[in-house]
Design a protein around this motif. Structure first.
Motif, PDB file in Angstrom:
ATOM      1  N   VAL A 117       0.799  -1.227   0.000  1.00 29.80           N
ATOM      2  CA  VAL A 117       0.000   0.000   0.000  1.00 29.80           C
ATOM      3  C   VAL A 117       0.828   1.273   0.000  1.00 29.80           C
ATOM      4  N   ASN A 118       2.048   1.227   0.506  1.00 22.75           N
ATOM      5  CA  ASN A 118       2.874   2.442   0.576  1.00 22.75           C
ATOM      6  C   ASN A 118       3.658   2.601  -0.730  1.00 22.75           C
ATOM      7  N   ASN A 119       2.949   3.092  -1.749  1.00 24.64           N
ATOM      8  CA  ASN A 119       3.583   3.282  -3.052  1.00 24.64           C
ATOM      9  C   ASN A 119       3.097   4.596  -3.667  1.00 24.64           C
ATOM     10  N   PRO A 120       3.848   5.174  -4.598  1.00 25.66           N
ATOM     11  CA  PRO A 120       3.511   6.496  -5.152  1.00 25.66           C
ATOM     12  C   PRO A 120       2.144   6.547  -5.824  1.00 25.66           C
ATOM     13  N   GLN A 121       1.727   5.446  -6.464  1.00 30.31           N
ATOM     14  CA  GLN A 121       0.440   5.449  -7.170  1.00 30.31           C
ATOM     15  C   GLN A 121      -0.733   5.536  -6.195  1.00 30.31           C
ATOM     16  N   ALA A 122      -0.679   4.763  -5.115  1.00 31.02           N
ATOM     17  CA  ALA A 122      -1.739   4.816  -4.108  1.00 31.02           C
ATOM     18  C   ALA A 122      -1.770   6.185  -3.443  1.00 31.02           C
ATOM     19  N   ILE A 123      -0.606   6.706  -3.123  1.00 28.49           N
ATOM     20  CA  ILE A 123      -0.520   8.021  -2.476  1.00 28.49           C
ATOM     21  C   ILE A 123      -1.123   9.093  -3.373  1.00 28.49           C
ATOM     22  N   MET A 124      -0.794   9.057  -4.655  1.00 26.15           N
ATOM     23  CA  MET A 124      -1.350  10.027  -5.590  1.00 26.15           C
ATOM     24  C   MET A 124      -2.873   9.929  -5.668  1.00 26.15           C
ATOM     25  N   ALA A 125      -3.399   8.700  -5.686  1.00 24.32           N
ATOM     26  CA  ALA A 125      -4.846   8.500  -5.776  1.00 24.32           C
ATOM     27  C   ALA A 125      -5.552   9.058  -4.545  1.00 24.32           C
ATOM     28  N   TRP A 126      -4.974   8.844  -3.379  1.00 22.60           N
ATOM     29  CA  TRP A 126      -5.573   9.404  -2.154  1.00 22.60           C
ATOM     30  C   TRP A 126      -5.548  10.931  -2.193  1.00 22.60           C
ATOM     31  N   GLN A 127      -4.435  11.497  -2.646  1.00 22.77           N
ATOM     32  CA  GLN A 127      -4.312  12.962  -2.708  1.00 22.77           C
ATOM     33  C   GLN A 127      -5.344  13.554  -3.654  1.00 22.77           C
ATOM     34  N   ARG A 128      -5.558  12.902  -4.771  1.00 22.55           N
ATOM     35  CA  ARG A 128      -6.545  13.401  -5.734  1.00 22.55           C
ATOM     36  C   ARG A 128      -7.944  13.388  -5.126  1.00 22.55           C
ATOM     37  N   ALA A 129      -8.286  12.318  -4.427  1.00 23.44           N
ATOM     38  CA  ALA A 129      -9.609  12.242  -3.799  1.00 23.44           C
ATOM     39  C   ALA A 129      -9.763  13.304  -2.723  1.00 23.44           C
ATOM     40  N   ALA A 130      -8.709  13.565  -1.976  1.00 23.47           N
ATOM     41  CA  ALA A 130      -8.768  14.613  -0.940  1.00 23.47           C
ATOM     42  C   ALA A 130      -9.057  15.964  -1.564  1.00 23.47           C
ATOM     43  N   HIS A 131      -8.544  16.177  -2.776  1.00 21.69           N
ATOM     44  CA  HIS A 131      -8.792  17.438  -3.490  1.00 21.69           C
ATOM     45  C   HIS A 131     -10.262  17.574  -3.884  1.00 21.69           C
ATOM     46  N   ALA A 144      -7.591  -0.404   9.715  1.00 22.65           N
ATOM     47  CA  ALA A 144      -6.379   0.412   9.624  1.00 22.65           C
ATOM     48  C   ALA A 144      -6.344   1.181   8.309  1.00 22.65           C
ATOM     49  N   TYR A 145      -6.737   0.530   7.239  1.00 23.77           N
ATOM     50  CA  TYR A 145      -6.760   1.188   5.923  1.00 23.77           C
ATOM     51  C   TYR A 145      -7.767   2.335   5.903  1.00 23.77           C
ATOM     52  N   ILE A 146      -8.961   2.071   6.440  1.00 22.21           N
ATOM     53  CA  ILE A 146     -10.001   3.103   6.494  1.00 22.21           C
ATOM     54  C   ILE A 146      -9.517   4.332   7.246  1.00 22.21           C
ATOM     55  N   GLN A 147      -8.918   4.132   8.402  1.00 24.44           N
ATOM     56  CA  GLN A 147      -8.459   5.262   9.207  1.00 24.44           C
ATOM     57  C   GLN A 147      -7.368   6.044   8.487  1.00 24.44           C
ATOM     58  N   ALA A 148      -6.480   5.350   7.791  1.00 19.62           N
ATOM     59  CA  ALA A 148      -5.404   6.032   7.066  1.00 19.62           C
ATOM     60  C   ALA A 148      -5.960   6.891   5.938  1.00 19.62           C
ATOM     61  N   VAL A 149      -6.827   6.309   5.107  1.00 19.19           N
ATOM     62  CA  VAL A 149      -7.387   7.057   3.984  1.00 19.19           C
ATOM     63  C   VAL A 149      -8.258   8.199   4.489  1.00 19.19           C
ATOM     64  N   HIS A 150      -9.056   7.935   5.507  1.00 19.92           N
ATOM     65  CA  HIS A 150      -9.952   8.975   6.028  1.00 19.92           C
ATOM     66  C   HIS A 150      -9.151  10.152   6.588  1.00 19.92           C
ATOM     67  N   SER A 151      -8.014   9.871   7.196  1.00 19.68           N
ATOM     68  CA  SER A 151      -7.192  10.952   7.741  1.00 19.68           C
ATOM     69  C   SER A 151      -6.655  11.849   6.624  1.00 19.68           C
ATOM     70  N   VAL A 152      -6.450  11.286   5.439  1.00 20.64           N
ATOM     71  CA  VAL A 152      -6.011  12.079   4.288  1.00 20.64           C
ATOM     72  C   VAL A 152      -7.169  12.912   3.743  1.00 20.64           C
ATOM     73  N   LEU A 153      -8.346  12.298   3.646  1.00 19.65           N
ATOM     74  CA  LEU A 153      -9.518  13.006   3.117  1.00 19.65           C
ATOM     75  C   LEU A 153      -9.910  14.188   3.999  1.00 19.65           C
ATOM     76  N   THR A 154      -9.748  14.058   5.296  1.00 18.35           N
ATOM     77  CA  THR A 154     -10.131  15.127   6.224  1.00 18.35           C
ATOM     78  C   THR A 154      -9.017  16.143   6.443  1.00 18.35           C
ATOM     79  N   GLY A 155      -7.837  15.882   5.878  1.00 18.11           N
ATOM     80  CA  GLY A 155      -6.718  16.801   6.044  1.00 18.11           C
ATOM     81  C   GLY A 155      -5.950  16.621   7.333  1.00 18.11           C
ATOM     82  N   GLU A 156      -6.280  15.572   8.081  1.00 15.38           N
ATOM     83  CA  GLU A 156      -5.590  15.327   9.351  1.00 15.38           C
ATOM     84  C   GLU A 156      -4.138  14.921   9.112  1.00 15.38           C
TER      85      GLU A 156
END
Length: 442
Positions: A229-243, A398-410
């Motif tokens: 899960v800790n790879n540039p593609q996943a990180i980019m996808a989460w960042q885009r959704a947060a936007h 654990a995955y939910i909490q990680a992604v949600h923390s990105v979406l909320t800006g935490e």
């Protein structure tokens, strides 16, 4: 029986348990017809009424009665209830509806259905059959097929000059922003470009997995047990959704579950929605503002292709059931060919048998089923419940909490992904590794 969970979760579960215990106190004598108890997922009024009609027909055919137990509407609450009932190792419900991600967690409590359904399961889509199989044991028969889809407003796409729905997530972002701006300029101030499921719940695992798998970011933990899960593609996808949050999606989308996004969509206040096939029933209902104004497509993709998360429910028989023969009859009936055909016509529910998608009576009333058949064959990404087994709930939490923390800006996405990787290593004792290629389809 001791209840260690608290507050809002405990109340509905206690009610369900009490209702079952009361039924147990009033069981008919051995000379009266058998009554099976059936514990399934919570469903809408329309689905509940159709299911009741199916069960009445089953009783007419077999003489076996079926009593449906109430269920919580949260995935986490349902899993707690199922475990509580099965963990007593006493006579409880005879037939359980189980989520596609539960077999590895609950396999020990259910009858192996393979000796009874070997021919039937061979007719299912391979990914579905595999999802309900644990260590060569068929834990459940697929009962409802699900996959993530994109819903879009055909009238709005035409109004703003788009011939086709977006093929990529970047295209969706551009189209959603333009349509949203245009509709707001016409006075619809609460109109949004895109709604989805962003609450800290299992729905977020489904959505986020689709974002990252489409970009080549893997499926969290790969089939070879590599934590990817800790790879540039996943990180980019989460960042885009947060936007998206607060731009093309409501700020409150980080609290949306399935029904929240569906309510906004059916009200006519969104151009696009990510949801399951069942959402078409409410969208096309009489009185719906968007009736005959929408269609479905495969979800947008990225550089690795287009995928939808595999969902759905199966039917399992408790090994503690005092009525195993009758319970097997119920599973056979509910997954039977003709019953599935009728269900697809009445409820637009996708069949689990691949051959049914070629029947004229199914295709004519459900033109979207061509799309679903394609998706089930080539465009599926599965959650890593198969490789994590009983540890899946801890993994997805654990995955939910990680992604949600990105979406909320935490948290920033790279920080959240790195912390998640460490947590998954701790939970599973698996090693880190790269995403597996080829998990998405073009």
């Amino acid at each position: 029986m001791v209840f260690t969970f608290g507050g809002k979760m405990a109340r509905p579960i206690c009610i369900v348990l009490l209702s079952f215990l009361l039924q147990g106190c009033t069981r008919p004598s051995v000379h009266e017809p058998v009554t099976l108890t059936f514990l399934e997922e919570w469903s809408s009024k329309t689905f509940s009424e159709a299911r009741e009609q199916e069960l009445q027909q089953f009783t007419r055919e077999t003489g076996i009665r079926v009593s449906i137990l109430p269920s919580p509407d949260s995935a986490q609450q349902r899993l707690v209830l199922w475990r509580e009932l099965l963990g007593t190792e006493a006579s409880g419900p005879d037939v359980y509806g189980i989520d596609v991600i539960w077999p590895g967690m609950l396999a020990e409590y259910f009858v192996d259905l393979k000796p009874y359904f070997a021919n039937d399961v061979s007719l299912q889509f391979p990914a579905m059959a595999a999802a309900y199989t644990v260590d060569n044991k068929l834990v459940a028969m697929a009962y409802r097929a699900d996959i993530g889809l994109l819903y879009y407003r055909t009238d709005l796409l035409q109004r703003y000059g788009y011939r086709d729905p977006p093929r990529t997530w970047d295209e969706l972002e551009i189209m959603a922003a333009r349509i949203q701006a245009g509709e707001r300029a016409k006075g619809k101030k609460q109109f949004w470009g895109f709604v989805w499921q962003g609450a800290a719940d299992e729905g977020l695992t489904c959505d986020a997995l689709e974002w990252q798998a489409a970009e080549g970011g893997g499926r969290i933990i790969e089939e070879d047990h590599a934590i990817s899960v800790n790879n540039p593609q996943a990180i980019m996808a989460w960042q885009r959704a947060a936007h998206w949050v607060g731009s093309i999606s409501p700020p409150g989308v980080v609290g949306y579950r399935e029904w929240d996004s569906l309510n906004v969509w059916v009200a006519g206040d969104a151009a696009f929605m990510r949801h399951w096939p069942s959402a078409s029933l409410d969208s096309q209902a009489a009185g719906s503002p968007i009736r005959n104004k929408f269609d479905t497509a495969l979800l947008p993709g990225g550089k690795a292709g287009r995928v939808g998360t595999l969902g759905g429910w199966g039917l399992a028989v408790s090994r503690f059931s005092a009525h195993r023969r009758e319970a097997l009859e119920l599973v056979r009936y509910l997954t039977r060919r003709d019953v599935q055909v009728k269900r697809s016509r009445v409820l637009s529910q996708p069949p689990t048998l691949a051959e049914l998608y070629n029947l004229p009576e199914v295709r004519e009333l459900n033109p979207r089923f061509d799309l679903l058949s394609q998706a089930f064959r080539t465009g599926i990404v599965s959650r890593p419940s198969d490789v994590t087994g009983k540890k899946y709930q801890a993994v997805t939490d654990a995955y939910i909490q990680a992604v949600h923390s990105v979406l909320t800006g935490e948290k920033k996405a790279p920080e959240a992904a790195a912390a998640l990787e460490k947590e998954l290593v701790r939970i599973t004792d698996f090693k880190k590794g790269p995403p597996r290629e080829g998990s998405a389809q073009p």
